[in-house]
Write an enzyme that holds these catalytic residues in place. Structure first.
Site, PDB file in Angstrom:
ATOM      1  N   LYS A 153      -4.790  12.238 -26.853  1.00  0.00           N
ATOM      2  CA  LYS A 153      -5.646  11.161 -26.360  1.00  0.00           C
ATOM      3  C   LYS A 153      -5.600  10.032 -27.363  1.00  0.00           C
ATOM      4  CE  LYS A 153      -8.547  10.591 -22.869  1.00  0.00           C
ATOM      5  NZ  LYS A 153      -8.436  11.291 -21.577  1.00  0.00           N
TER       6      LYS A 153
HETATM    7  N1  GLU Z   1      -6.775   9.799 -18.644  1.00  0.00           N
HETATM    8  C1  GLU Z   1      -6.558  10.748 -17.601  1.00  0.00           C
HETATM    9  C2  GLU Z   1      -7.204  12.066 -17.946  1.00  0.00           C
HETATM   10  O1  GLU Z   1      -8.116  12.123 -18.723  1.00  0.00           O
HETATM   11  C3  GLU Z   1      -5.091  10.861 -17.241  1.00  0.00           C
HETATM   12  C4  GLU Z   1      -4.192  11.299 -18.330  1.00  0.00           C
HETATM   13  C5  GLU Z   1      -2.706  11.234 -17.977  1.00  0.00           C
HETATM   14  O2  GLU Z   1      -2.380  10.931 -16.848  1.00  0.00           O
HETATM   15  O3  GLU Z   1      -1.907  11.490 -18.890  1.00  0.00           O
HETATM   16  O4  GLU Z   1      -6.887  13.081 -17.403  1.00  0.00           O
END
Ligand code: GLU
Length: 417
Positions: free
Chosen positions: A107
């Site tokens: 993240k």
């Molecule tokens: N931000 C989204 C999540 O928390 C998508 C992450 C992604 O597609 O890599 O799942």
């Protein structure tokens, strides 16, 4: 994080502890799982439109890559903290494992308030951040995607900056791109759509009918909007909706696409004709069949969990419920579909986008939605079966499934050297 003053990383680690204890896991493997593999903190100087220089802080936490390249979104928020990003990166590892896609978890975040940045400032900040982490991301290394207050345009800037630095075009370095740049059909709607599919599967497994089921959605951003629209098309009655300014309520039902039109025009759901105004807290505590928290983390905490009147909670947001709140809800018989399953539609379609990109293909919306549907129905069923087999709740079952898959991968890889 808003809500109660709880450290998000401590909170997710205490969930993990319960899970690894239940699984009888080797303490050494538990130690690996609670330790993010790499943490990047970058300082991002930016010349603002008025000539002033400001320095922003950015993070990229790469939690675990035993099952494949790191994967996870980047969020822009003034309350983003290192501990929040660490918690969200860990949740991505479990999420990718639960839905069985070949990725690890990561993240990123920049501490900033996008409402106070011009579009040009947001672009420069994004490009500077990309340059700062460019050696650590890549199609087979770490693939970012949108999260709160980032979108397809943000991904286009990341793709461009990364491509310029590589000297050739690399669409597969990010997912959630605009369609013209190799983005997938259906990616924008995927998280909300996936949440609606999980809610439908949940209704089926609990023998509840969707027709006229009452639904409250907290948060009217990308996830909340598409969850509400899909649920409305499935026959649910959306009686409450909210955004950061407050909530609206109408027991006859609200039309989410009309509410979206109102929000685009006025900047908020508040003041939508024919609705009663509520605070965000009151919205969460409405009597309904399904509550979909789709805003920030830790919105349901020790102090308000006892007031929740929904029969079922389907977590569209990441980490909307604290561990203490979880216990209260479970004592009160509230059924909960956890975030790592309920909002996994986004990363699921990110995976489909990446597969299309590395194979130089573009699939139709029907193909994408069919895969999303079938993979999520399977994931829901697998978690449900695990819950029955191990006598856990849905969060415990999803976590056990994700964590044991990652632990198995670590054991099979062995320890270097
Ligand atoms: N931000 C989204 C999540 O928390 C998508 C992450 C992604 O597609 O890599 O799942």
């Amino acid at each position: 994080m808003s809500g109660e003053n709880i450290n998000p990383y401590d909170d997710i680690c205490s969930q993990l502890k319960i899970c690894t204890t239940q699984l009888g896991m080797n303490p050494g493997i538990h130690e690996i799982l609670i330790s993010p593999k790499v943490i990047h903190t970058v300082s991002l100087p930016l010349e603002m439109d008025n000539g002033e220089i400001k320095v922003f802080t950015g993070y990229r936490v790469q939690h675990n890559d035993a099952r494949g390249p790191y994967k996870g979104g980047i969020r822009y928020h003034h309350e983003v903290s290192m501990d929040e990003v660490k918690a969200l990166a860990m949740a991505m590892t479990w999420k990718c494992a639960v839905i069985n896609i070949p990725y690890g978890g990561a993240k990123g975040g920049i501490v900033c308030d996008t409402k106070e940045l011009s579009i040009g400032e947001k672009e420069h900040l994004t490009r500077r951040y990309t340059a700062a982490i460019s050696q650590f991301i890549g199609p087979y290394r770490d693939v970012p995607a949108p999260d709160m207050y980032t979108d397809a345009q943000t991904m286009a800037w990341i793709m461009d900056t990364y491509s310029v630095m590589q000297g050739y075009s690399v669409p597969e370095v990010v997912t959630g791109k605009p369609i013209e740049l190799g983005g997938s059909e259906g990616r924008t709607e995927a998280t909300g759509r996936g949440t609606a599919i999980c809610l439908r599967e949940c209704a089926r497994s609990l023998n509840m009918t969707l027709k006229d089921a009452t639904v409250v959605v907290q948060g009217f951003g990308n996830v909340g909007v598409h969850a509400a629209m899909t649920l409305s098309s499935m026959g649910c009655r959306i009686i409450g909706l909210s955004d950061s300014r407050g909530g609206i309520f109408n027991t006859e039902g609200l039309d989410p696409s009309k509410v979206l039109g109102h929000k685009i025009e006025t900047g908020s759901v508040l003041g939508y004709p024919g609705s009663e105004e509520l605070t965000n807290e009151e919205t969460l505590e409405l009597e309904c069949d399904f509550l979909v928290p789709a805003a920030l983390g830790h919105q349901i905490h020790e102090k308000n969990a006892g007031n929740i009147k929904a029969r079922v909670i389907v977590e569209g947001a990441n980490g909307p419920t604290t561990t203490e709140a979880d216990e209260i809800l479970s004592r009160n018989g509230v059924f909960l579909v956890p975030d790592i399953l309920a909002n996994s539609g986004g990363v699921m379609v990110s995976y489909l986008e990446w597969v299309q990109n590395i194979n130089r293909q573009h699939w139709s919306l029907t193909d994408v939605n069919q895969q999303l549907e079938s993979k999520l129905v399977t994931a829901y069923k697998n978690v449900w079966d695990m819950k029955e087999k191990m006598d856990l709740n849905m969060r415990g079952a999803a976590l056990s499934m994700g964590v044991s898959r990652v632990a198995n991968a670590i054991q099979q890889l062995g320890l270097f050297p």
